[in-house]
Scaffold this active site. Structure first.
Site, PDB file in Angstrom:
ATOM      1  N   ILE A   1       0.620  -3.332  -9.309  1.00 36.69           N
ATOM      2  CA  ILE A   1      -0.791  -3.578  -8.976  1.00 36.69           C
ATOM      3  C   ILE A   1      -1.023  -3.805  -7.481  1.00 36.69           C
ATOM      4  O   ILE A   1      -2.109  -4.216  -7.077  1.00 36.69           O
ATOM      5  CB  ILE A   1      -1.341  -4.784  -9.779  1.00 36.69           C
ATOM      6  CG1 ILE A   1      -0.452  -6.009  -9.576  1.00 36.69           C
ATOM      7  CG2 ILE A   1      -1.491  -4.414 -11.247  1.00 36.69           C
ATOM      8  CD1 ILE A   1      -0.992  -7.279 -10.199  1.00 36.69           C
ATOM      9  N   LYS A   2      -0.016  -3.499  -6.665  1.00 40.22           N
ATOM     10  CA  LYS A   2      -0.188  -3.695  -5.223  1.00 40.22           C
ATOM     11  C   LYS A   2      -0.804  -2.425  -4.592  1.00 40.22           C
ATOM     12  O   LYS A   2      -0.979  -1.421  -5.251  1.00 40.22           O
ATOM     13  CB  LYS A   2       1.157  -4.045  -4.582  1.00 40.22           C
ATOM     14  CG  LYS A   2       1.695  -5.402  -5.077  1.00 40.22           C
ATOM     15  CD  LYS A   2       0.878  -6.538  -4.535  1.00 40.22           C
ATOM     16  CE  LYS A   2       1.123  -7.903  -5.175  1.00 40.22           C
ATOM     17  NZ  LYS A   2       2.413  -8.213  -5.705  1.00 40.22           N
TER      18      LYS A   2
END
Ligand SMILES: Cc1ncc(COP(=O)(O)O)c(C=O)c1O
Length: 365
Positions: free
Chosen positions: A178-179
């Site tokens: 999710i970065k």
């Protein structure tokens, strides 16, 4: 609408397919290419690719020689990984206060936490907004401390026109799902000193110096392991995904920054809501759009009813027994912890999503 966004670009899929078809998925040419691209496109200094941000943090402490008896100053406004790696090295985490106006570690508090055992400072760029790195690095220089920036949230952020990842002896990024840029899971340890990067390369692979060890006739390399190493390397499949996702990262970062600017303009005068302070000498990578609100649970419930996710993401970490339990002497941290919450800010949002979030917040909770 999702709170977080996993971006997989068509180029990432193409490169991953090519890699799978090639039959070579372990660490090789693409890891090197990914590291080169991080330097050429983002200005990161000597990035060493590894299999998570947590591994990169741990590797930094190991290469810096932080161990039993040493103290490491960090903020409690972090993720547990930031504190756990200190314990993994047998060192002691010492929590400094944060500035409740921006969620970042306070240089004043760092000075108060220094003892003869202090060895390192680990600032965290909360939400993607850089800490006061001039102050932190000048404290470190004065006392000969190592600085390890936890920039898991801050890929693409800048401080005084320079990229985060080029300022301190060590900087850590995360390429978790999710970065900003994902490799599936992964991370990078950036080192301003080339000897540190060389050490990190050897120690991310068991401590075996592959560049300087020869394969023998018996089928194994001839090597000696002088210090403990780890299985922390990134593999070519992850690097292929990372290279593909890096290609469109600049545009995606701009989109996050545009959404952040729109929120700041529209949410500046909402009763019961406070924006975080931004200084003109830094740019924000907007992994999160954190705000301070009154009656936080009502705020989260109201947005949830309208299909908008809101989250604190991480509350303070010091309360965990492993870290010794809640620190009572961190007033800035206590204030921030009681009111912080974030709304979605990623490139998966449409303009309509952004306007709906603004409308739902400005109409009260
Ligand atoms: C502040 C911070 N540091 C470190 C990490 C660890 O990164 P990774 O999940 O890549 O190990 C995270 C992960 O979310 C984080 O938020």
């Amino acid at each position: 609408m999702d709170f977080f966004h996993t971006h997989i670009s068509p180029r990432a899929i193409e490169l991953a397919n090519q890699t799978l078809s090639s039959g070579w998925v372990s660490e090789g040419r693409l890891v090197k290419e990914f590291e080169t691209a991080l330097t050429e496109r983002l200005g990161l200094i000597h990035p060493v690719a590894v299999n998570s941000g947590t591994s990169a943090l741990h590797l930094a402490l190991a290469v810096a020689g932080v161990g039993a008896g040493d103290e490491v100053i960090l903020p409690a406004q972090a993720f547990v990984a930031t504190g756990l790696v200190i314990l993994m090295q047998g060192a002691t985490p010492v929590f400094a206060d944060i500035d409740p106006q921006d969620g970042n570690i306070s240089p004043v508090s760092i000075r108060e936490k220094i003892t003869p055992r202090t060895k390192a400072i680990m600032p965290v760029h909360w939400a993607g907004y850089p800490c006061d790195m001039d102050e932190i690095n000048s404290i470190a220089a004065k006392h000969n401390f190592v600085v390890i920036e936890d920039a898991a949230h801050a890929l693409g952020a800048t401080y005084r026109g320079r990229p985060i990842g080029s300022l301190s002896r060590f900087t850590v990024f995360s390429f978790q799902a999710i970065k900003h840029v994902t490799t599936g899971d992964g991370g990078a340890l950036c080192c301003t000193e080339v000897q540190d990067a060389q050490q990190a390369i050897v120690r991310r692979w068991f401590g075996i110096d592959r560049a300087n060890s020869r394969p023998s006739i018996l089928g194994e390399r001839e090597y000696d392991i002088p210090v403990v190493g780890y299985k922390y390397h990134l593999n070519d499949l992850g690097a292929a995904v990372g290279l593909g996702n890096l290609a469109d990262f600049p545009q995606r970062l701009v989109r996050r920054q545009q959404i952040g600017a729109r929120y700041r303009e529209q949410l500046a005068k909402v009763p019961g809501l406070q924006l975080l302070r931004l200084e003109g000498n830094r740019t924000h990578a907007y992994w999160l759009f954190t705000i301070l609100v009154e009656r936080r649970e009502d705020f989260i419930r109201k947005l949830a009813v309208h299909g908008i996710p809101a989250s604190v993401v991480h509350l303070r970490i010091d309360h965990n027994s492993a870290f010794g339990g809640l620190c009572s002497n961190l007033p800035g941290q206590a204030e921030f912890n009681a009111r912080q919450v974030a709304v979605p800010v990623h490139e998966g949002l449409t303009d309509e999503d952004v306007e709906r979030i603004i409308y739902m917040v400005t109409s009260g909770w």
